[in-house]
Design a protein around this motif. Structure first.
Motif, PDB file in Angstrom:
ATOM      1  N   UNK A   1      63.073 -42.188  27.187  1.00  0.00           N
ATOM      2  CA  UNK A   1      64.326 -41.858  27.873  1.00  0.00           C
ATOM      3  C   UNK A   1      65.512 -41.966  26.914  1.00  0.00           C
TER       4      UNK A   1
ATOM      5  N   UNK B   1      64.216 -34.247  33.708  1.00  0.00           N
ATOM      6  CA  UNK B   1      63.507 -33.336  34.608  1.00  0.00           C
ATOM      7  C   UNK B   1      62.137 -33.908  34.984  1.00  0.00           C
TER       8      UNK B   1
ATOM      9  N   UNK C   1      59.502 -32.483  34.959  1.00  0.00           N
ATOM     10  CA  UNK C   1      58.487 -32.018  34.004  1.00  0.00           C
ATOM     11  C   UNK C   1      58.335 -32.989  32.835  1.00  0.00           C
ATOM     12  N   UNK C   2      59.372 -33.788  32.554  1.00  0.00           N
ATOM     13  CA  UNK C   2      59.283 -34.738  31.441  1.00  0.00           C
ATOM     14  C   UNK C   2      58.247 -35.828  31.725  1.00  0.00           C
TER      15      UNK C   2
ATOM     16  N   UNK D   1      55.056 -34.947  30.167  1.00  0.00           N
ATOM     17  CA  UNK D   1      55.016 -34.896  28.706  1.00  0.00           C
ATOM     18  C   UNK D   1      55.081 -36.278  28.062  1.00  0.00           C
ATOM     19  N   UNK D   2      55.826 -37.165  28.700  1.00  0.00           N
ATOM     20  CA  UNK D   2      56.198 -38.409  28.036  1.00  0.00           C
ATOM     21  C   UNK D   2      55.822 -39.619  28.875  1.00  0.00           C
TER      22      UNK D   2
END
Lengths: 454, 411
Positions: B66, B90, B92-93, B96-97
């Motif tokens: 973050x 988002x 969607x993050x 990914x993370x």
């Protein structure tokens, strides 16, 4: 100017179409065709079409003015985008090009008028004649106007009565084109109907499909499958489904001062009809080893799109489409914050344009409306490897390459399955002779009568 | 590292408990507008702001993924003075993370986003403390929207922390049934929704068998029609109100099955339904009004007793679009606006400009959820909604094909 109510699409929005209205329109169209165009000469049709196109190119033509004045409100494209798109289209519609199209497609300019034979056929003592469908229906997706306009032109050449069904809210420019034909030649205009409704309306489409002998349709693969399933077996169906396109910039094209020109051409393809057509690029591949890296190319492209926005703005988007862009930007912003392999440039306080650079060479489907990917690749083979997921679905590749390399690359692209290779900057401006999805333009519409003379 | 976060979590839980009882106490049922009562606390910017900024500073310090996003935007706790400026990530993050403050060994539970078409799901990590905040948050707001009328029947307001003496929050003196149309948590341990339903089940003192869904061979969820029909009939026979919870698509499956057998039940008065979530290709889609009409038609539950929930695995609080009458809670001027509890805020953001939209305009929902203590408080969703006072009318998911590509998790 106020347009008269010639077409169903001219009715006020509160008017409700019924199956009876559609059925009646179909009968009228067929009658008019029989009376007015079935026996008309090809040359007179070519003259009329070319004449209409010429008037569209005149700045004071009232229908053109209406298209440009009201177009931004009706279509959400900016005035500049509509101007460029329409001018490019109508410039192609010359007598010379139309005749060339007839020869390309049918082998002889009089093939639709009478039994005709070219020299090879004469030697074989044979002649042939081609006839168009009696009643041609076009189901237009409506993302950009040109395909519907082109369909109308092709239908006129083969002397069909035509019914253009536009997706709801997208009939504006087709309507104006039809009015311009009506104005130039009311008898020809009387063989044309334009209507719009939301696709899948079983009652209206049932009435329409019962009358037609040939349907062309553009749209998603699901839409096409649904239409095809509703057609009687005897009805010819020409479906143009989902296709994608990409740009390909070779290292040789980026030598010296060329990079800026190449970037400008890529921007032209992205800006044209806001990238919404099947011929618009989702990705620009940039070959390594040129004067400019893919990443730098992306940055230059961002600058160019910013500049274009000032002269040819994208125009407003629906919240849904803006949300698609905003969500994607969010995704790539996060990636870019964590890896140098992704970078993003985008317009401030708007979704007007976005460029995403990715080192990863895999083809990405864009959310369009001027959102483009730039990706690096070691050579064309490597690019095509990256685009493997869309193989068989690629319409156009816009190529920027040194002249001595172009033929080799075009051949490689053809072998891979691309149906059109053109110079970068011309992707959304196909010539009149273009074969949509690699299929014959007129050839798929006609039926042949072969005459073996002895 | 997380002692400050633990401290924040403990304070927040205490606050949420106090929200549930403080101004109302035993007279809870007399207060008929929960929204107003929340206005007196964190609905006030002045009270929310310091808490939000405090949590932002902690997450900036302890959530590496973050922090990188914030730094890329040039934002840090030093530059942010108002909670609306806290960078949202988002949804969607989460795919990914590792968007978490928890070190790997503490990530005991992970919730995944649902959906059959996703290439990889969102991942929201929790430990015991984090789950405790989630449970406190979800139960408090659920209870207010689904069960507040029960208080009239003698139900004690939830003075006890969630998970303790679960039966204290049940329906003493009244027979009731609970039916949940999802698979049980043991079959879908990564579903935050099912975890939520399990918390509700525990709080109501209902048995494990309340779960009437199954996991099919391809990993999708199905309703065990036999078990569900039995529960429905049992409730009718005993005349005990049924609390029926499920996803929109599970209701479509159930209603289709009832329609096939031409079954029309009249569930006992005060039965209630909570439906949630999109369809995600798991059943035919029905407009909300049509779904609710079918629920009324086949189950006899009136529209007033059907509540929609909006939630996601990336959050720890949920929004509801109304409440069972007698709580009387509705956003003024709107029939069915969704509203988060006062420890979470929804802002409707223009996708074009990135700014909050005006009243009644449409944009993307951005949620600031203080209960997301150990992950990220500010979450930008891909859902469209129209702004309605401090609530929203849900419109749906923005058309968005998730881009392909390698995951950053390996980077």
């Amino acid at each position: 100017m106020n347009l008269p109510n010639y077409f169903l699409a001219d009715l006020p929005p509160e008017a409700t179409l019924t199956a009876a209205m559609i059925g009646e329109a179909c009968q009228t169209l067929k009658r008019n065709r029989e009376q007015y165009v079935a026996k008309r000469s090809t040359q007179s049709l070519v003259n009329t079409i070319a004449g209409v196109a010429e008037t569209w190119l005149q700045p004071e033509f009232p229908i053109r003015k209406l298209a440009l004045d009201n177009g931004p409100r009706e279509t959400r494209f900016s005035r500049a985008t509509i101007t460029t798109g329409l001018d490019n289209f109508f410039k192609q519609l010359t007598e010379e090009n139309l005749n060339a199209l007839l020869v390309q497609e049918l082998g002889h300019p009089q093939r639709l008028d009478a039994m005709a034979a070219n020299s090879a056929e004469q030697k074989l003592n044979r002649a042939t004649m081609a006839s168009g469908p009696e009643f041609l229906v076009h189901i237009a997706a409506g993302n950009i106007p040109n395909p519907a306009l082109m369909s109308i032109v092709l239908g006129l050449l083969v002397r069909s009565a035509q019914f253009v069904k536009c997706a709801s809210g997208t009939s504006f420019l087709s309507r104006l084109f039809a009015h311009s034909i009506y104005e130039a030649d009311p008898k020809l205009g009387a063989c044309l109907e334009i209507a719009e409704w939301r696709g899948g309306h079983a009652v209206l489409e049932g009435a329409l499909f019962a009358e037609t002998d040939c349907v062309t349709a553009t749209g998603s693969d699901e839409t096409l499958a649904a239409i095809r399933a509703k057609l009687p077996l005897k009805t010819r169906f020409l479906g143009y489904g989902h296709r994608v396109s990409f740009g390909c910039v070779t290292s040789g094209a980026l030598a010296g001062f060329n990079a800026k020109k190449v970037v400008a051409r890529a921007a032209t393809d992205i800006v044209a009809w806001n990238q919404l057509g099947c011929l618009s690029p989702h990705v620009i591949y940039v070959e390594h080893g040129g004067g400019v890296s893919a990443e730098h190319f992306a940055e230059m492209l961002a600058d160019e799109l910013k500049r274009r926005e000032e002269v040819e703005p994208r125009g407003e988007l629906s919240t849904e489409h803006a949300a698609a862009i905003a969500s994607r930007r969010g995704f790539y912003e996060v990636r870019a914050a964590h890896s140098p392999d992704t970078r993003m440039w985008c317009s401030k306080n708007s979704t007007a344009w976005t460029v995403v650079y990715e080192a990863d060479g895999r083809f990405q489907t864009s959310c369009l409306n001027r959102f483009v990917y730039v990706k690096g690749a070691s050579d064309l083979t490597n690019m095509l490897h990256g685009a493997d997921s869309v193989r068989g679905k690629v319409s156009t590749v816009g190529l920027a390459a040194p002249e001595d390399k172009v033929e080799e690359l075009a051949t490689q692209l053809a072998r891979w399955g691309v149906t059109r290779v053109c110079p970068l900057g011309q992707m959304q401006n196909p010539p009149l002779l273009w074969r949509h999805d690699g299929r014959p333009a007129l050839g798929d519409l006609v039926t042949w009568t072969d005459w073996e003379q002895s | 590292m997380t002692s400050e976060l633990s401290n924040f979590a403990a304070r927040l839980r205490e606050f949420i408990h106090s929200e549930g009882r403080a101004p109302r106490g035993p007279d809870f049922q007399i207060q008929n507008d929960i929204g107003d009562s929340c206005n007196s606390s964190l609905r006030d910017d002045g009270r929310l702001n310091p808490l939000a900024l405090e949590l932002f500073a902690l997450q900036f310090a302890h959530n590496t993924a973050y922090r990188k996003i914030c730094e890329a935007r040039g934002v840090s706790p030093k530059t942010v003075k108002h909670w609306t400026r806290i960078p949202a990530v988002p949804t969607s993050a989460f795919k990914e993370l590792d968007l978490t403050c928890l070190p790997p060994h503490q990530r005991a539970t992970v919730f995944h986003s649902s959906g059959t078409t996703e290439q990889r799901p969102s991942r929201h990590f929790h430990n015991a403390e984090s789950l405790a905040v989630y449970e406190t948050s979800l139960w408090s707001w659920f209870r207010i929207h689904l069960l507040s009328d029960k208080l009239k029947l003698g139900l004690q307001p939830s003075a006890t922390p969630v998970g303790v003496q679960a039966s204290a929050c049940g329906f003493p003196g009244e027979e009731h049934e609970l039916a949940i149309l999802t698979p049980p948590p043991i079959r879908v341990p990564h579903s935050s929704l099912v975890h939520m339903f399990d918390v509700v089940r525990r709080e109501l003192g209902a048995p494990d068998s309340s779960f009437m869904g199954e996991l099919t061979g391809d990993g999708s969820w199905a309703v065990n029609f036999q078990a569900a029909a039995a529960a429905l009939r049992r409730a009718c026979k005993r005349q005990s109100p049924l609390v029926l919870l499920g996803t929109a698509f599970s209701f479509v499956h159930l209603l289709d099955s009832l329609a096939e057998q031409n079954v029309h039940l009249q569930l006992p008065a005060r039965s209630r339904v909570m439906e949630t979530g999109g369809y995600k290709g798991r059943s035919r889609r029905l407009p909300k009004a049509e779904l609710h009409a079918l629920i009324t038609q086949h189950l006899g539950v009136p529209p007033s007793h059907i509540v929609c929930e909006y939630g996601m695995s990336e959050l720890s609080s949920q929004a509801y679009d109304g409440a069972i009458p007698s709580s009387g809670f509705r956003v003024p001027g709107s029939g069915s606006a969704f509203r988060f509890p006062c420890w979470a805020r929804a802002q409707i953001i223009s996708p074009e400009t990135g700014h909050e939209v005006a009243e009644r305009e449409t944009g993307l929902i951005c949620v600031f959820d203080l209960a997301n203590v150990f992950s990220v408080m500010a979450v930008q969703t891909e859902d469209l909604a129209a702004r309605r006072a401090d609530g929203f009318d849900l419109i749906g998911r923005a058309e968005h094909v998730e881009p392909r590509g390698c995951s950053l998790m390996v980077a």
